[in-house]
Design an enzyme around this catalytic site. Structure first.
Site, PDB file in Angstrom:
ATOM      1  CG  HIS A  49      -1.272  -6.297  -4.849  1.00 33.14           C
ATOM      2  ND1 HIS A  49      -0.935  -6.299  -3.523  1.00 33.14           N
ATOM      3  CD2 HIS A  49      -2.083  -5.157  -5.073  1.00 33.14           C
ATOM      4  CE1 HIS A  49      -1.344  -5.198  -2.947  1.00 33.14           C
ATOM      5  NE2 HIS A  49      -1.964  -4.471  -4.141  1.00 33.14           N
ATOM      6  CB  CYS A  53      -1.610  -1.801  -7.082  1.00 33.67           C
ATOM      7  SG  CYS A  53      -2.499  -1.495  -5.441  1.00 33.67           S
TER       8      CYS A  53
HETATM    9  N1  LIG Z   1       1.223   1.141  -1.985  1.00 34.17           N
HETATM   10  C1  LIG Z   1       0.708   0.787  -3.110  1.00 34.17           C
HETATM   11  O1  LIG Z   1       0.981  -0.540  -3.563  1.00 34.17           O
HETATM   12  C2  LIG Z   1      -0.133   1.614  -4.111  1.00 34.17           C
HETATM   13  C3  LIG Z   1      -0.146   1.508  -5.385  1.00 34.17           C
HETATM   14  C4  LIG Z   1      -0.718   2.081  -6.167  1.00 34.17           C
HETATM   15  C5  LIG Z   1      -1.122   3.276  -5.866  1.00 34.17           C
HETATM   16  N2  LIG Z   1      -0.674   3.868  -4.458  1.00 34.17           N
HETATM   17  C6  LIG Z   1      -1.260   5.223  -4.167  1.00 34.17           C
HETATM   18  O2  LIG Z   1      -0.097   5.896  -3.814  1.00 34.17           O
HETATM   19  C7  LIG Z   1      -0.317   6.785  -2.684  1.00 34.17           C
HETATM   20  C8  LIG Z   1       0.781   6.667  -1.701  1.00 34.17           C
HETATM   21  O3  LIG Z   1       0.754   5.423  -1.262  1.00 34.17           O
HETATM   22  P1  LIG Z   1       1.911   4.899  -0.457  1.00 34.17           P
HETATM   23  O4  LIG Z   1       1.635   3.364  -0.530  1.00 34.17           O
HETATM   24  O5  LIG Z   1       3.091   5.243  -0.750  1.00 34.17           O
HETATM   25  O6  LIG Z   1       1.507   5.255   1.033  1.00 34.17           O
HETATM   26  P2  LIG Z   1       2.468   5.695   2.328  1.00 34.17           P
HETATM   27  O7  LIG Z   1       3.440   4.518   2.451  1.00 34.17           O
HETATM   28  O8  LIG Z   1       1.514   5.865   3.543  1.00 34.17           O
HETATM   29  O9  LIG Z   1       3.171   7.131   1.965  1.00 34.17           O
HETATM   30  C9  LIG Z   1       2.421   8.354   1.861  1.00 34.17           C
HETATM   31  C10 LIG Z   1       3.198   9.404   1.651  1.00 34.17           C
HETATM   32  O10 LIG Z   1       2.333  10.446   1.610  1.00 34.17           O
HETATM   33  C11 LIG Z   1       3.100  11.687   2.257  1.00 34.17           C
HETATM   34  N3  LIG Z   1       2.012  12.387   3.069  1.00 34.17           N
HETATM   35  C12 LIG Z   1       1.064  12.106   3.752  1.00 34.17           C
HETATM   36  N4  LIG Z   1       0.108  13.168   3.988  1.00 34.17           N
HETATM   37  C13 LIG Z   1       0.765  14.229   3.641  1.00 34.17           C
HETATM   38  C14 LIG Z   1       0.386  15.723   3.266  1.00 34.17           C
HETATM   39  N5  LIG Z   1      -0.711  16.119   3.881  1.00 34.17           N
HETATM   40  N6  LIG Z   1       1.032  16.277   2.839  1.00 34.17           N
HETATM   41  C15 LIG Z   1       2.114  15.965   2.022  1.00 34.17           C
HETATM   42  N7  LIG Z   1       2.508  14.773   1.994  1.00 34.17           N
HETATM   43  C16 LIG Z   1       1.899  13.707   2.837  1.00 34.17           C
HETATM   44  C17 LIG Z   1       3.813  10.825   3.669  1.00 34.17           C
HETATM   45  O11 LIG Z   1       4.726  11.695   4.257  1.00 34.17           O
HETATM   46  P3  LIG Z   1       5.220  11.545   5.482  1.00 34.17           P
HETATM   47  O12 LIG Z   1       6.081  10.516   5.455  1.00 34.17           O
HETATM   48  O13 LIG Z   1       5.769  12.709   5.867  1.00 34.17           O
HETATM   49  O14 LIG Z   1       4.009  10.922   6.343  1.00 34.17           O
HETATM   50  C18 LIG Z   1       4.409   9.526   2.580  1.00 34.17           C
HETATM   51  O15 LIG Z   1       5.521  10.261   1.914  1.00 34.17           O
HETATM   52  C19 LIG Z   1      -1.539   6.387  -2.170  1.00 34.17           C
HETATM   53  O16 LIG Z   1      -2.797   7.327  -3.112  1.00 34.17           O
HETATM   54  C20 LIG Z   1      -2.165   4.982  -2.702  1.00 34.17           C
HETATM   55  O17 LIG Z   1      -3.282   4.960  -2.914  1.00 34.17           O
HETATM   56  C21 LIG Z   1      -0.471   2.941  -3.545  1.00 34.17           C
END
Ligand SMILES: NC(=O)c1ccc[n+]([C@@H]2O[C@H](COP(=O)([O-])OP(=O)(O)OC[C@H]3O[C@@H](n4cnc5c(N)ncnc54)[C@H](OP(=O)(O)O)[C@@H]3O)[C@@H](O)[C@H]2O)c1
Length: 343
Positions: A245, A131
Site C-alpha cells: 500500500h 493495514c
Molecule cells: N490482506 C490484508 O492486507 C489485510 C491487512 C490487515 C487486515 N486484514 C484482515 O485479515 C483478515 C483476513 O484477510 P486475508 O487478506 O488473509 O483474507 P483471505 O486471503 O480471503 O483469507 C481468509 C481466510 O479466512 C478463512 N475463512 C474464511 N471463512 C472462514 C470461516 N467461516 N471459518 C474459518 N475460516 C474462514 C479462509 O479459509 P479458506 O481458505 O478455507 O476459505 C482463509 O484462510 C480480514 O479480516 C482482513 O480484513 C487483511
C-alpha cells in the site's frame, strides 16, 4: 520462557500465510501450531519448520485452548469465535475489524502505543489495526509528538492483496484477460474490474459518502495516537498493484515546517527508512520494496505555496507491516510484558 501453543484462524489466507512464514523464520518458541480455516481447506497440509500441519475446519473443533490465537478470517469469524478462544485463556490477536473500536480492546501498533498492552486486557483480545492505518500512524506518531498538527489529508493507493487471495487472483486474471484482448471480466471482489484501472472505493460507501476504509483511518488513528480530535480526512483508492500500500499524506501544521527536524525525526524512528533525496528517483514504490518489514518514506517536502504544509509518501507491505508482522510484534510484546507465557 516456555514454548507456546499457537492457533492461527484463517491460516490458508493471504495474512495467515504471511504469519506462518514469519513465525517459521522467527525465534518464536512454539510447542504446537494449530492451523484453522473454513471447511474448504480442511485436510490441507502445510509445512511449519520440520513438521507438516493439517488444516482443521474451525467449525468442527471442540476445544479452543491456546496461549495465543491469531485471527485473520474476517470480522464475522472473529465476532463468533474470538470470545470463545479468549474465555479458554488464549490471548486473541485479531486482524479483523470486529473489535477495533471496542473500549475494552487495545488497538495496538507496538512501535506507536506499546503501553496499551502493559497488562492483559480484561477482554483477552488485542486488535491489530487496519493495514493502511498502521503504516500511517507509524509516521504520524513522531510528527504529532513534535509538532502542533492542524490537520492530516491523505490519499491511499491500496493493493489488490488488501482484498485477500481472491483480490490478487481477480487482478491477475483480469490483467491476463486485458492483455489477451478479452473484454473485462465482471468484478466480483472489487466494485469494478481492477486491471489497468483505479477504483476510488475501498469498502462500503456510507450515507455521508465516506467509505468504511476512510472511516477506519480516522477512528483508528485517533484511538492509537490518543488524539480523539485529530482532524484527518482521506480518499482510499484501490490500484492495480499486487501487494504494497502507498499513501500520499499532507500534514498541515500550526507553524512553518522545520524540514530538517522532520528529517531527523524520521531518520531515528525505529523500522522506518527515510529516502532523503526526492529529486533523483530515490523514493519507495510498492512493487520494488526492498524490505517488507519496515515502513518506507520518501518525497518529504514542504508545500511551496504554504510553509506550514508537509508532504510525505509512505509505502509498506500491507500483508507484513500492515497485518502479520504487526500481529507477531504484538505477541512478542505480550511475552515481554508477561501478559502470556509466564507459567
Ligand atoms: N490482506 C490484508 O492486507 C489485510 C491487512 C490487515 C487486515 N486484514 C484482515 O485479515 C483478515 C483476513 O484477510 P486475508 O487478506 O488473509 O483474507 P483471505 O486471503 O480471503 O483469507 C481468509 C481466510 O479466512 C478463512 N475463512 C474464511 N471463512 C472462514 C470461516 N467461516 N471459518 C474459518 N475460516 C474462514 C479462509 O479459509 P479458506 O481458505 O478455507 O476459505 C482463509 O484462510 C480480514 O479480516 C482482513 O480484513 C487483511
Amino acid at each position: 520462557m516456555r514454548a507456546l501453543d499457537i492457533s492461527i484462524i484463517g491460516a490458508t489466507g493471504a495474512v495467515g500465510a504471511e504469519l506462518i512464514k514469519l513465525l517459521e523464520s522467527s525465534e518464536f518458541p512454539v510447542s504446537r501450531l494449530r492451523l484453522l480455516a473454513s471447511r474448504t481447506s480442511g485436510g490441507r497440509r502445510l509445512r511449519f519448520r520440520d513438521e507438516i500441519c493439517i488444516v482443521e475446519p474451525l467449525d468442527e473443533i471442540n476445544d479452543t485452548q491456546a496461549d495465543i490465537a491469531f485471527f485473520s478470517a474476517g470480522g464475522a469469524v472473529s465476532a463468533k469465535y474470538g470470545h470463545l478462544f479468549a474465555a479458554q485463556g488464549a490471548l486473541v490477536i485479531d486482524n479483523s475489524n470486529a473489535f477495533r473500536m471496542n473500549p475494552n480492546v487495545p488497538l495496538l501498533v507496538p512501535q506507536v502505543n506499546p503501553n496499551a498492552l502493559a497488562a492483559r486486557p480484561r477482554s483477552g483480545i488485542v486488535a491489530n489495526p487496519n493495514c493502511s492505518t498502521i503504516q500511517l500512524v507509524r509516521v504520524l506518531r513522531p510528527m504529532v509528538t513534535a509538532f502542533d498538527v492542524h490537520q492530516v489529508i491523505l490519499t491511499t493507493y491500496q493493493a489488490a492483496s488488501g482484498g485477500g487471495l481472491k483480490g490478487i487472483d481477480e487482478l491477475l486474471e483480469g490483467s491476463r484477460a486485458a492483455l489477451a484482448g478479452r473484454a473485462p471480466q465482471c468484478a466480483k471482489h472489487f466494485p469494478f474490474p481492477l486491471a489497468f484501472n483505479v477504483i476510488p472505493q475501498v469498502g462500503e460507501i456510507a450515507s455521508e459518502g465516506v467509505t468504511l476504509e476512510e472511516r477506519k483511518l480516522v477512528q483508528e488513528s485517533r484511538k492509537i495516537l490518543g488524539l480523539p480530535h485529530l482532524r484527518l480526512t482521506s480518499t482510499c483508492v484501490r490500484v492495480p498493484v499486487v501487494n504494497g500500500h502507498s499513501e500520499a499524506v499532507y500534514l498541515e501544521l500550526h507553524e512553518p515546517v522545520p524540514l530538517e527536524r522532520v528529517h531527523e525525526l524520521l531518520a531515528i524512528e525505529p523500522d522506518v527508512r527515510l529516502y532523503l533525496d526526492g529529486t533523483h528517483e530515490e523514493y519507495p514504490t510498492p512493487r520494488l520494496l526492498k524490505d517488507p518489514t519496515i515502513v518506507h518514506v520518501g518525497r518529504v517536502r514542504v508545500n511551496p505555496q504554504n510553509p506550514c504544509g508537509l508532504w510525505l509518501w509512505i509505502v509498506a507491505d500491507n500483508l507484513q507491516v500492515g497485518a502479520a508482522l504487526n500481529a507477531l510484534l504484538i505477541a512478542k510484546l505480550a511475552i515481554c510484558n508477561n501478559v502470556i507465557g509466564g507459567k
